[in-house]
Structure formats: structure tokens, C-alpha cells
Scaffold this motif. Structure first.
Motif, PDB file in Angstrom:
ATOM      1  N   ASN A   1      -1.438  16.179  13.244  1.00  0.00           N
ATOM      2  CA  ASN A   1      -2.360  17.231  13.693  1.00  0.00           C
ATOM      3  C   ASN A   1      -2.542  18.247  12.576  1.00  0.00           C
ATOM      4  N   VAL A   2      -3.789  18.463  12.187  1.00  0.00           N
ATOM      5  CA  VAL A   2      -4.109  19.463  11.185  1.00  0.00           C
ATOM      6  C   VAL A   2      -4.556  20.715  11.925  1.00  0.00           C
ATOM      7  N   CYS A   3      -3.818  21.784  11.700  1.00  0.00           N
ATOM      8  CA  CYS A   3      -4.068  23.013  12.448  1.00  0.00           C
ATOM      9  C   CYS A   3      -4.514  24.134  11.519  1.00  0.00           C
ATOM     10  N   SER A   4      -5.352  25.045  12.091  1.00  0.00           N
ATOM     11  CA  SER A   4      -5.802  26.235  11.355  1.00  0.00           C
ATOM     12  C   SER A   4      -5.783  27.420  12.288  1.00  0.00           C
ATOM     13  N   ASN A   5      -5.620  28.615  11.762  1.00  0.00           N
ATOM     14  CA  ASN A   5      -5.566  29.838  12.563  1.00  0.00           C
ATOM     15  C   ASN A   5      -6.951  30.485  12.620  1.00  0.00           C
ATOM     16  N   ILE A   6      -7.326  30.908  13.842  1.00  0.00           N
ATOM     17  CA  ILE A   6      -8.601  31.614  14.025  1.00  0.00           C
ATOM     18  C   ILE A   6      -8.345  32.900  14.817  1.00  0.00           C
ATOM     19  N   GLN A   7      -9.244  33.896  14.677  1.00  0.00           N
ATOM     20  CA  GLN A   7      -9.151  35.158  15.389  1.00  0.00           C
ATOM     21  C   GLN A   7      -9.981  35.079  16.677  1.00  0.00           C
ATOM     22  N   VAL A   8      -9.315  35.321  17.815  1.00  0.00           N
ATOM     23  CA  VAL A   8      -9.959  35.225  19.132  1.00  0.00           C
ATOM     24  C   VAL A   8      -9.976  36.623  19.769  1.00  0.00           C
ATOM     25  N   PRO A   9     -11.169  37.159  20.210  1.00  0.00           N
ATOM     26  CA  PRO A   9     -11.216  38.486  20.841  1.00  0.00           C
ATOM     27  C   PRO A   9     -10.704  38.452  22.283  1.00  0.00           C
ATOM     28  N   TYR A  10     -10.119  39.615  22.723  1.00  0.00           N
ATOM     29  CA  TYR A  10      -9.669  39.756  24.108  1.00  0.00           C
ATOM     30  C   TYR A  10      -9.681  41.242  24.451  1.00  0.00           C
ATOM     31  N   ASN A  11      -9.778  41.547  25.785  1.00  0.00           N
ATOM     32  CA  ASN A  11      -9.795  42.919  26.278  1.00  0.00           C
ATOM     33  C   ASN A  11      -8.375  43.376  26.586  1.00  0.00           C
ATOM     34  N   SER A  12      -8.100  44.644  26.241  1.00  0.00           N
ATOM     35  CA  SER A  12      -6.771  45.182  26.467  1.00  0.00           C
ATOM     36  C   SER A  12      -6.887  46.672  26.734  1.00  0.00           C
ATOM     37  N   GLN A  13      -5.845  47.253  27.353  1.00  0.00           N
ATOM     38  CA  GLN A  13      -5.782  48.690  27.576  1.00  0.00           C
ATOM     39  C   GLN A  13      -4.895  49.317  26.517  1.00  0.00           C
ATOM     40  N   ASP A  14      -5.419  50.402  25.942  1.00  0.00           N
ATOM     41  CA  ASP A  14      -4.673  51.144  24.947  1.00  0.00           C
ATOM     42  C   ASP A  14      -4.189  52.423  25.608  1.00  0.00           C
ATOM     43  N   CYS A  15      -2.892  52.545  25.851  1.00  0.00           N
ATOM     44  CA  CYS A  15      -2.321  53.674  26.585  1.00  0.00           C
ATOM     45  C   CYS A  15      -1.490  54.538  25.652  1.00  0.00           C
ATOM     46  N   GLN A  16      -1.567  55.880  25.845  1.00  0.00           N
ATOM     47  CA  GLN A  16      -0.791  56.840  25.080  1.00  0.00           C
ATOM     48  C   GLN A  16      -0.302  57.944  26.006  1.00  0.00           C
ATOM     49  N   ASN A  17       0.886  58.473  25.719  1.00  0.00           N
ATOM     50  CA  ASN A  17       1.402  59.628  26.459  1.00  0.00           C
ATOM     51  C   ASN A  17       0.840  60.897  25.831  1.00  0.00           C
ATOM     52  N   LYS A  18       0.111  61.657  26.625  1.00  0.00           N
ATOM     53  CA  LYS A  18      -0.489  62.902  26.147  1.00  0.00           C
ATOM     54  C   LYS A  18      -0.019  64.060  27.024  1.00  0.00           C
ATOM     55  N   PRO A  19       0.206  65.261  26.432  1.00  0.00           N
ATOM     56  CA  PRO A  19       0.605  66.413  27.247  1.00  0.00           C
ATOM     57  C   PRO A  19      -0.530  66.854  28.190  1.00  0.00           C
ATOM     58  N   LEU A  20      -0.098  67.398  29.358  1.00  0.00           N
ATOM     59  CA  LEU A  20      -1.099  67.886  30.309  1.00  0.00           C
ATOM     60  C   LEU A  20      -1.817  69.135  29.763  1.00  0.00           C
TER      61      LEU A  20
END
Length: 309
Positions: free
Chosen positions: A133-152
Motif C-alpha cells: 500500500n502506497v500512502c500519502s498524507n492529505i489535509q482534511v477540513p473539519y468543524n470544531s469549537q474553540d473555547c477559552q476561559n475569559k474573565p467576567l
């Protein structure tokens, strides 16, 4: 009379030049013999002269025929003694160390080269196909949540800052409002006064403030003040998330025919030369020495010369 070698006492013949046993040169031996014969002859002549002189003296003195007969008898005895001395011998034993050769057995190794068959492996490299098997790496898009702790979010209002009076201490009040619409939390503040000498006096206070609510932080002290002040010690936080598009690396593979080198071996018979040895008995000539008892003849010399002196 038999003669013997002066070196090894082996019997020798008249006129022999070298000893047949030890090889000794006999020239000097025969010369000594000749000198010895001359010496004996001279002695005989001297003895006869002495006897003749005695006879002359006896006749000159008018001796009788008895005396003459006695003298003649002496002459005959002396002559007989010389003849005996020249021919009489006796045999005596003696020991002689002689060398001799002997065949002595010894064991030695006899080696010879022999062709000996043996089995060995012969190998060769071959190209063998296989699927990979000849394999290669590719970039695949996906949705994600970016969470941060912020002061009130909050705000602080000073509602009171009173100097010390005759009957009341200095007093300060701050109103803290939680501006967040969803989350409440514990707010901690230090409130107090800035004195005229540059020092500060006050205390830390903590209160839980709900969303969209307010709380007052108050402090008083019996001292003269220059101004009122505060500072936030800790502000509550909340997790703030948002949807973002990210990319991840994935491996995509497909089959492919390749070739690899493999070693293939088979048994073959070969011949090699080896030394094969065995013990054998051989004989070698060694020279040894032994003692031998022998006999020799020597002349016998009679003691008769005193008769004429």
C-alpha cells in the motif's frame, strides 16, 4: 709372537699400517719395536762380553776347568734366557668399551591428503514481486469549537469616600456590578485608603455576584486619609466557545506492486582436501656403547740377569 694394537689391543699382522678395528696409525708402533730389538741385541752382546772377560780373568789366573765349565754353563743359561725372553708370552684379560649400531623402533605419524565430500548451501539473490500500500498524507477540513476561559465583565463605582470626622471614622464603599448575562461568580477586591505618608490601609473582601447583579464592598478606619482606592484580587471566568473550521492530516493509501530482493538457497555437495594421519612404526639406527671382555698376549721377561752381575 702375535702383535696387538697399542690403542684398542686388536690383533695385528706384521707390517700392517693401520688397525682394522680402530684405524690407529701403526707406523710409530713398528719403529719402537725395531728400536727394542736393537736394544736387546746390544744387551746380549754386552752380557757375552762380560762372560768372556770373566773367562779371560779365570784363565789368566790359572783357574781349573771346573771354573771354566761353570762359566760356560752360565753363558748357556743367559743365552737361553734371552731366547725365552724373546719368545715367551702370556695371555691376560682386559675390558674394552666398544661402540655398536642398533636398529631402534619409534612411532611417528604418517599423514596424507584425502578428498572428503561435504554438503554446503549455495545462495543467490532473486527479485520477488509483492503488493504494498502506497500512502500519502492529505489535509482534511473539519468543524470544531474553540473555547477559552475569559474573565467576567464587571464595573466598579465608588459610592462613598468619607474623611474621618469628630465622631465617625473614615469610610469607603465601592459598588461592583457583574455585567455578564449568564454567569455569576466570586469577586475578590482589596479596598482601603491611601494615607498622607504614602502608605495604604485596607482589607480584601470577597462576594458572590450573580449575573446582572451588584454588591457593595465597604471598609472604614479611624485614621486620616488622603484618598480612597481599590484593586481587583481575582475575577471569576467562564468558558467562551466559538465554531471554527480546522484541518487535520489523514493518510490515503492505494495498492501498488513492488519488488524486493530475497535470498534463495539450495544444498550442494562439494569436495575438500583434509589431512588424514595414522601412527606407523619406523626404525632408526642409533650408536650405543658396551663393555666387552677381551684377552691379549704379552711377553714374559725372566729375571736371570743377576747371574752375570
Amino acid at each position: 709372537m702375535a702383535k696387538h694394537c697399542p690403542e684398542c689391543e686388536e690383533k695385528i699382522e706384521q707390517g700392517q699400517k693401520h688397525c682394522s678395528e680402530c684405524g690407529h696409525d701403526l707406523k710409530e708402533f713398528w719403529e719402537e719395536k725395531e728400536e727394542s730389538k736393537g736394544h736387546k741385541k746390544g744387551k746380549e752382546e754386552s752380557t757375552v762380553e762380560k762372560v768372556e772377560h770373566k773367562i779371560e780373568k779365570a784363565v789368566g789366573k790359572g783357574a781349573n776347568w771346573k771354573l771354566i765349565g761353570g762359566i760356560v754353563s752360565v753363558i748357556l743359561i743367559v743365552a737361553t734366557g734371552f731366547v725365552y725372553a724373546a719368545t715367551a708370552t702370556k695371555t691376560i684379560p682386559y675390558t674394552l668399551n666398544e661402540t655398536y649400531n642398533e636398529q631402534e623402533p619409534t612411532t611417528v605419524q604418517d599423514c596424507k591428503d584425502a578428498n572428503v565430500p561435504y554438503t554446503t548451501q549455495e545462495c543467490k539473490n532473486v527479485q520477488v514481486p509483492y503488493t504494498d500500500n502506497v500512502c500519502s498524507n492529505i489535509q482534511v477540513p473539519y468543524n470544531s469549537q474553540d473555547c477559552q476561559n475569559k474573565p467576567l465583565s464587571y464595573k466598579v463605582d465608588q459610592t462613598e469616600c468619607a474623611q474621618k470626622g469628630w465622631f465617625s471614622p473614615a469610610k469607603v464603599t465601592y459598588k461592583v456590578t457583574n455585567l455578564d448575562t449568564e454567569t455569576g461568580g466570586s469577586f475578590s477586591f482589596w479596598i482601603g485608603f491611601l494615607l498622607s505618608d504614602g502608605n495604604k490601609v485596607g482589607q480584601s473582601q470577597q462576594q458572590y455576584i450573580y449575573a446582572q447583579q451588584s454588591a457593595s464592598f465597604t471598609y472604614s478606619a479611624d485614621t486620616s486619609i488622603s484618598s480612597c482606592t481599590y484593586s481587583a484580587n481575582s475575577i471569576p471566568t467562564k468558558s467562551v466557545c466559538q465554531n471554527v473550521v480546522k484541518y487535520k492530516t489523514e493518510q490515503q493509501c492505494k495498492p501498488e506492486t513492488k519488488y524486493r530482493t530475497e535470498q534463495q538457497c539450495s544444498d550442494v555437495t562439494k569436495v575438500r582436501t583434509e589431512k588424514q594421519c595414522g601412527d606407523i612404526t619406523k626404525y632408526q639406527q642409533v650408536t650405543k656403547t658396551r663393555s666387552a671382555n677381551k684377552y691379549k698376549e704379552v711377553p714374559v721377561v725372566p729375571q736371570i740377569y743377576n747371574l752375570v752381575h
